[in-house]
Design a protein around this motif. Structure first.
Motif, mmCIF file in Angstrom:
data_model
loop_
_atom_site.group_PDB
_atom_site.id
_atom_site.type_symbol
_atom_site.label_atom_id
_atom_site.label_comp_id
_atom_site.label_asym_id
_atom_site.label_seq_id
_atom_site.Cartn_x
_atom_site.Cartn_y
_atom_site.Cartn_z
ATOM 1 N N PRO A 117 -18.648 -49.562 15.126
ATOM 2 C CA PRO A 117 -18.361 -50.509 14.039
ATOM 3 C C PRO A 117 -17.317 -51.544 14.480
ATOM 4 O O PRO A 117 -16.899 -51.552 15.641
ATOM 5 C CB PRO A 117 -17.802 -49.594 12.950
ATOM 6 C CG PRO A 117 -17.074 -48.536 13.701
ATOM 7 C CD PRO A 117 -17.776 -48.379 15.030
ATOM 8 N N TRP A 118 -16.879 -52.374 13.531
ATOM 9 C CA TRP A 118 -16.015 -53.505 13.871
ATOM 10 C C TRP A 118 -14.524 -53.230 13.655
ATOM 11 O O TRP A 118 -13.686 -54.009 14.088
ATOM 12 C CB TRP A 118 -16.405 -54.728 13.023
ATOM 13 C CG TRP A 118 -16.541 -54.398 11.561
ATOM 14 C CD1 TRP A 118 -17.705 -54.130 10.893
ATOM 15 C CD2 TRP A 118 -15.504 -54.245 10.594
ATOM 16 N NE1 TRP A 118 -17.464 -53.812 9.581
ATOM 17 C CE2 TRP A 118 -16.112 -53.883 9.367
ATOM 18 C CE3 TRP A 118 -14.112 -54.368 10.629
ATOM 19 C CZ2 TRP A 118 -15.380 -53.658 8.201
ATOM 20 C CZ3 TRP A 118 -13.382 -54.134 9.460
ATOM 21 C CH2 TRP A 118 -14.016 -53.778 8.275
ATOM 22 N N ASN A 119 -14.153 -52.151 12.971
ATOM 23 C CA ASN A 119 -12.747 -52.059 12.534
ATOM 24 C C ASN A 119 -11.774 -51.720 13.673
ATOM 25 O O ASN A 119 -10.654 -52.223 13.708
ATOM 26 C CB ASN A 119 -12.585 -51.098 11.347
ATOM 27 C CG ASN A 119 -13.042 -49.701 11.632
ATOM 28 O OD1 ASN A 119 -13.908 -49.475 12.464
ATOM 29 N ND2 ASN A 119 -12.457 -48.740 10.944
ATOM 30 N N ALA A 121 -23.922 -44.912 4.807
ATOM 31 C CA ALA A 121 -25.234 -45.465 4.440
ATOM 32 C C ALA A 121 -26.071 -45.735 5.699
ATOM 33 O O ALA A 121 -27.244 -45.326 5.776
ATOM 34 C CB ALA A 121 -25.051 -46.749 3.639
ATOM 35 N N VAL A 122 -25.484 -46.400 6.680
ATOM 36 C CA VAL A 122 -26.245 -46.687 7.916
ATOM 37 C C VAL A 122 -26.434 -45.396 8.726
ATOM 38 O O VAL A 122 -27.462 -45.209 9.379
ATOM 39 C CB VAL A 122 -25.565 -47.805 8.749
ATOM 40 C CG1 VAL A 122 -26.275 -47.992 10.083
ATOM 41 C CG2 VAL A 122 -25.569 -49.119 7.979
ATOM 42 N N GLY A 123 -25.467 -44.494 8.639
ATOM 43 C CA GLY A 123 -25.591 -43.196 9.316
ATOM 44 C C GLY A 123 -26.875 -42.474 8.909
ATOM 45 O O GLY A 123 -27.556 -41.866 9.741
ATOM 46 N N VAL A 169 -31.716 -54.726 16.117
ATOM 47 C CA VAL A 169 -31.656 -54.270 17.510
ATOM 48 C C VAL A 169 -31.854 -52.753 17.637
ATOM 49 O O VAL A 169 -32.618 -52.280 18.484
ATOM 50 C CB VAL A 169 -30.275 -54.671 18.100
ATOM 51 C CG1 VAL A 169 -30.029 -53.975 19.427
ATOM 52 C CG2 VAL A 169 -30.183 -56.169 18.271
ATOM 53 N N VAL A 170 -31.171 -51.991 16.773
ATOM 54 C CA VAL A 170 -31.178 -50.535 16.936
ATOM 55 C C VAL A 170 -32.572 -49.935 16.677
ATOM 56 O O VAL A 170 -33.101 -49.216 17.537
ATOM 57 C CB VAL A 170 -30.067 -49.865 16.083
ATOM 58 C CG1 VAL A 170 -30.171 -48.349 16.146
ATOM 59 C CG2 VAL A 170 -28.696 -50.329 16.562
ATOM 60 N N PRO A 171 -33.210 -50.256 15.527
ATOM 61 C CA PRO A 171 -34.548 -49.682 15.329
ATOM 62 C C PRO A 171 -35.520 -50.096 16.434
ATOM 63 O O PRO A 171 -36.349 -49.291 16.865
ATOM 64 C CB PRO A 171 -34.989 -50.239 13.968
ATOM 65 C CG PRO A 171 -33.719 -50.596 13.277
ATOM 66 C CD PRO A 171 -32.753 -51.022 14.354
ATOM 67 N N TYR A 201 -23.154 -42.330 16.906
ATOM 68 C CA TYR A 201 -23.006 -43.445 15.963
ATOM 69 C C TYR A 201 -21.683 -43.354 15.199
ATOM 70 O O TYR A 201 -21.346 -42.305 14.654
ATOM 71 C CB TYR A 201 -24.171 -43.424 14.958
ATOM 72 C CG TYR A 201 -23.932 -44.345 13.785
ATOM 73 C CD1 TYR A 201 -24.192 -45.710 13.894
ATOM 74 C CD2 TYR A 201 -23.408 -43.869 12.588
ATOM 75 C CE1 TYR A 201 -23.936 -46.571 12.841
ATOM 76 C CE2 TYR A 201 -23.155 -44.723 11.529
ATOM 77 C CZ TYR A 201 -23.426 -46.069 11.662
ATOM 78 O OH TYR A 201 -23.161 -46.921 10.619
ATOM 79 N N THR A 202 -20.945 -44.449 15.152
ATOM 80 C CA THR A 202 -19.764 -44.534 14.290
ATOM 81 C C THR A 202 -19.989 -45.675 13.317
ATOM 82 O O THR A 202 -20.304 -46.798 13.732
ATOM 83 C CB THR A 202 -18.483 -44.816 15.100
ATOM 84 O OG1 THR A 202 -18.359 -43.840 16.128
ATOM 85 C CG2 THR A 202 -17.252 -44.750 14.216
ATOM 86 N N GLY A 203 -19.797 -45.407 12.033
ATOM 87 C CA GLY A 203 -19.969 -46.465 11.032
ATOM 88 C C GLY A 203 -20.108 -45.866 9.644
ATOM 89 O O GLY A 203 -19.734 -44.719 9.408
#
Ligand code: NAD
Length: 457
Positions: free
Chosen positions: A113-115, A193-195, A173-175, A188-190
């Motif tokens: 993620p971006w944080n 919901a996206v997880g 990109v990911v799918p 995966y980090t994030g």
């Protein structure tokens, strides 16, 4: 998006010819990464300031310095981690010998993620390199300056067939990558919901996952807590990176007898840390983008603001804010806040506090401020990813501790040796000599039940 299939196939071949297996190879890659982080230090600071207005000091503690600690730890321990582990062998298998081999997984995908864009992409990368894998790195598209420096580092240090840097919109990109190629693991980090999306995509090809997700991390302040210290430690963690921290105390549950004292102490410390006008403070960050800014501003309407509440759209600035009188049914108490707004809710009994926490079960982190061992023990029974007692978030800086969530806050863990383990398959090996081969193991079995019951119990 380009067709990455040929590149991903090339990575598979690179892995399969055994390039990444040796200790020397892995150590060399870790050293290369370390040198690059040193070489690009100033560019990293500039990029993180551009994306998130982080100071150099904050960067060192939470980004490049954090990664450096992980790198040094991996370099010190790599040889030991790679050793097969000899384990005991039971009587049934006498005189066999048993060991566990750490086998690299293959080509793994790391999505960040971006944080904490650098920490959260490069910390798992260290584990993946140490464990002997090839790696595809997918940074967040929302921290573009940091992504550009990381891309430069990776492309200067490593060949594409070993470590591939893939930028772009995650939802596209990911799918596409997961369709083109069967990864051996996804880290995966994030957001939760996206997880869930990642988990579903991975399940189609039975790809194992580590999910480092978010959620609402509660903070308990008991009647017997050191209120001044509690307020200081809560404030620094909550408002660091403008509240955009996965392990930030999302909300505070304070014993009703200490509510006013805690609020007064929090305000004192917020002013000490960030001044009267935090928008002018070089140690205070900004929201990542207008979407998150608007999302967080909406929470200001959901209670009574007792401190802060100011914001400046053009600067993506939101003042450190304390809010009371929030309803448990409001969005602010259902969503992960992920911004500098701290709800304070009072409670009178342990059961009441437990009930409120249970509304968002299995938080990523849980913070307990108390001087009573008995209360500490009772709160420790509440399930969560990790805990700090009389502290907030610092558990993740001790690489001897596993970091990760449970249930809605994630699955799996990393940091230090736990990262190495996450990116290794634990292969069981039983070796049996041929000089001893008792007939009891072979048919006919009739009449051997008594003996089997003696041996197998
Ligand atoms: P996000 O889920 O929106 O994005 C994370 C990554 O997933 C990005 O690289 C993005 O490109 C990609 N992505 C986005 N949509 C996708 C899709 N549909 N399919 C595949 N990939 C997709 O998360 P975010 O907003 O970047 O980060 C904030 C969240 O991350 C918060 O919930 C926070 O708590 C959590 N977080 C958790 C940890 C932890 O260690 N547990 C650390 C930091 C952040």
């Amino acid at each position: 998006m380009d067709n990455l299939s040929p590149l991903l196939q090339a990575m598979k071949v690179f892995f399969e010819i055994g390039q990444t297996l040796s200790y020397d190879f892995r150590r060399k890659q870790l050293l290369t990464l370390k040198k690059a982080l040193q070489h690009f230090e100033e560019e990293i600071y500039t990029a993180l300031y551009t994306d998130l207005k982080k100071s150099k000091e904050e960067c060192w503690v939470t980004e490049n310095g954090f990664v450096m600690v992980e790198l040094n730890n991996a370099l010190r321990n790599l040889e030991k981690w790679m050793q097969p582990e000899t384990v005991s062998t039971n009587l049934l298998n006498f005189p066999s010998f048993s060991k566990i081999i750490n086998e690299p997984l293959g080509v793994v995908l790391i999505i960040a993620p971006w944080n904490y864009p650098l920490q959260l992409l490069f910390t798992p990368l260290i584990g993946a390199i140490a464990a002997g894998n090839c790696v595809v790195l997918k940074p967040s598209e929302f921290a573009p300056a940091t992504s550009a420096v990381m891309k430069k580092i990776i492309q200067q240090c490593f060949s594409d067939e070993y470590i591939l840097f893939v930028e772009g919109d995650g939802a596209t990109v990911v799918p596409a990558m997961l369709q083109q190629f069967t990864f051996h693991h996804i880290f995966y980090t994030g957001s939760t919901a996206v997880g869930k999306i990642i988990y579903q995509l991975a399940a189609e090809k039975l790809v194992p996952v580590t999910l480092e997700l978010g959620g609402k991390s509660p903070c308990i302040v008991e009647s017997d807590a050191n209120i001044n210290i509690a307020a200081k430690r809560i404030a620094i963690t909550k408002f660091s990176n403008c509240g955009q921290m996965c392990v930030a105390p999302d909300y505070v549950l304070v014993h009703e007898s200490k509510k006013e004292e805690l609020i007064t102490a929090l305000i004192k410390h917020i002013r000490n840390f960030f001044g009267e006008d935090a928008s002018q403070c070089e140690n205070y960050g900004k929201m990542i983008n207008a979407n998150h800014f608007d999302r967080v501003i909406n929470y200001l309407k959901e209670g009574t603001i007792v401190y802060g509440g100011d914001f400046i759209n053009q600067q993506l600035y939101i003042q450190p804010t304390i809010i009371t009188n929030v309803s448990l049914n409001n969005n602010i108490m259902k969503d992960e806040i992920f911004g500098p707004i701290l709800p304070i809710i009072s409670f009178s009994t342990f059961e009441e506090a437990k009930h409120i926490i249970a509304q968002n079960s299995n938080p990523l982190a849980f913070y307990i401020f108390t001087s009573s061992n008995k209360k500490e023990k009772a709160y420790l029974q509440i399930p969560s990813g990790g805990v700090c007692v009389n502290n907030a978030s610092w558990h993740l800086t001790n690489h001897a501790l596993p970091f990760g969530g449970r249930g809605f806050s994630g699955t799996g863990q990393y940091h230090g040796k736990f990262s190495f383990d996450t990116f290794s398959h634990k292969k069981a090996v039983l070796k049996t000599p041929t000089w001893f081969d008792p007939g009891v193991k072979y048919p006919p079995f009739k009449g051997k039940l008594k003996l089997f019951k003696m041996l197998i119990k």
